[in-house]
Design a protein around this motif. Structure first.
Motif, PDB file in Angstrom:
ATOM      1  N   LYS A 184      -9.202 -14.222   6.774  1.00  9.61           N
ATOM      2  CA  LYS A 184      -9.748 -14.961   7.918  1.00  9.61           C
ATOM      3  C   LYS A 184     -10.971 -14.246   8.483  1.00  9.61           C
ATOM      4  O   LYS A 184     -11.966 -14.875   8.825  1.00  9.61           O
ATOM      5  CB  LYS A 184      -8.688 -15.142   8.999  1.00  9.61           C
ATOM      6  CG  LYS A 184      -7.635 -16.144   8.637  1.00  9.61           C
ATOM      7  CD  LYS A 184      -6.571 -16.242   9.716  1.00  9.61           C
ATOM      8  CE  LYS A 184      -5.458 -17.168   9.256  1.00  9.61           C
ATOM      9  NZ  LYS A 184      -4.353 -17.205  10.212  1.00  9.61           N
ATOM     10  N   PHE A 185     -10.888 -12.929   8.553  1.00 11.68           N
ATOM     11  CA  PHE A 185     -12.001 -12.130   9.053  1.00 11.68           C
ATOM     12  C   PHE A 185     -13.221 -12.311   8.153  1.00 11.68           C
ATOM     13  O   PHE A 185     -14.332 -12.530   8.627  1.00 11.68           O
ATOM     14  CB  PHE A 185     -11.602 -10.655   9.144  1.00 11.68           C
ATOM     15  CG  PHE A 185     -12.716  -9.747   9.565  1.00 11.68           C
ATOM     16  CD1 PHE A 185     -13.119  -9.692  10.888  1.00 11.68           C
ATOM     17  CD2 PHE A 185     -13.371  -8.950   8.633  1.00 11.68           C
ATOM     18  CE1 PHE A 185     -14.166  -8.855  11.286  1.00 11.68           C
ATOM     19  CE2 PHE A 185     -14.402  -8.112   9.008  1.00 11.68           C
ATOM     20  CZ  PHE A 185     -14.802  -8.068  10.345  1.00 11.68           C
ATOM     21  N   ASN A 186     -13.012 -12.234   6.844  1.00 13.35           N
ATOM     22  CA  ASN A 186     -14.121 -12.395   5.892  1.00 13.35           C
ATOM     23  C   ASN A 186     -14.725 -13.789   5.946  1.00 13.35           C
ATOM     24  O   ASN A 186     -15.935 -13.944   5.823  1.00 13.35           O
ATOM     25  CB  ASN A 186     -13.656 -12.065   4.473  1.00 13.35           C
ATOM     26  CG  ASN A 186     -13.424 -10.588   4.265  1.00 13.35           C
ATOM     27  OD1 ASN A 186     -14.040  -9.750   4.941  1.00 13.35           O
ATOM     28  ND2 ASN A 186     -12.531 -10.239   3.354  1.00 13.35           N
ATOM     29  N   GLU A 187     -13.882 -14.795   6.146  1.00 11.78           N
ATOM     30  CA  GLU A 187     -14.385 -16.159   6.265  1.00 11.78           C
ATOM     31  C   GLU A 187     -15.254 -16.321   7.517  1.00 11.78           C
ATOM     32  O   GLU A 187     -16.290 -16.968   7.480  1.00 11.78           O
ATOM     33  CB  GLU A 187     -13.215 -17.151   6.308  1.00 11.78           C
ATOM     34  CG  GLU A 187     -12.563 -17.349   4.968  1.00 11.78           C
ATOM     35  CD  GLU A 187     -11.335 -18.239   5.059  1.00 11.78           C
ATOM     36  OE1 GLU A 187     -11.196 -18.986   6.038  1.00 11.78           O
ATOM     37  OE2 GLU A 187     -10.513 -18.161   4.130  1.00 11.78           O
TER      38      GLU A 187
END
Length: 111
Positions: free
Chosen positions: A104-107
């Motif tokens: 989620k962080f990378n997205e």
């Protein structure tokens, strides 16, 4: 909850709170073994294995039976195997949560 039971649980988990002790229990989950067998499977020094077995024996987590000049160790209670499996499942659940959070962080960084 009863204070004696809480103390027992705390002492029990303290006895498990060492990586080599956990590794020893995982080896003994496969069946009884001598110190030399455990040492060989774990690629660990005999003195370290013996020291950790002493802790586990003192807390009645493993038992040792003398056969000739060897001591054969085994789990005192087979439910230890289930406890280790549950601990692995908890670890895996945390790992899945962490991976999901990182995804989620990378997205969000891509946006």
């Amino acid at each position: 909850m009863n204070e004696e039971l809480q103390q027992f649980k705390a002492d029990f988990f303290k006895a498990l709170a060492h990586p080599l002790r956990i590794r020893i229990l995982e080896v003994l989950a496969e069946g009884e073994k001598s110190v030399n067998e455990i040492q060989s499977l774990l690629h660990s020094e005999g003195s370290a294995v013996s020291q950790q077995l002493s802790v586990l024996k003192a807390k009645n987590i493993v038992t040792g039976t003398k056969i000739g000049n060897r001591v054969i160790y085994s789990l005192r209670d087979p439910m230890i195997i289930e406890l280790l499996q549950v601990a692995r499942q908890i670890f895996n659940n945390h790992l899945v949560d962490t991976i999901s959070m990182l995804d989620k962080f990378n997205e969000s960084e891509k946006e």
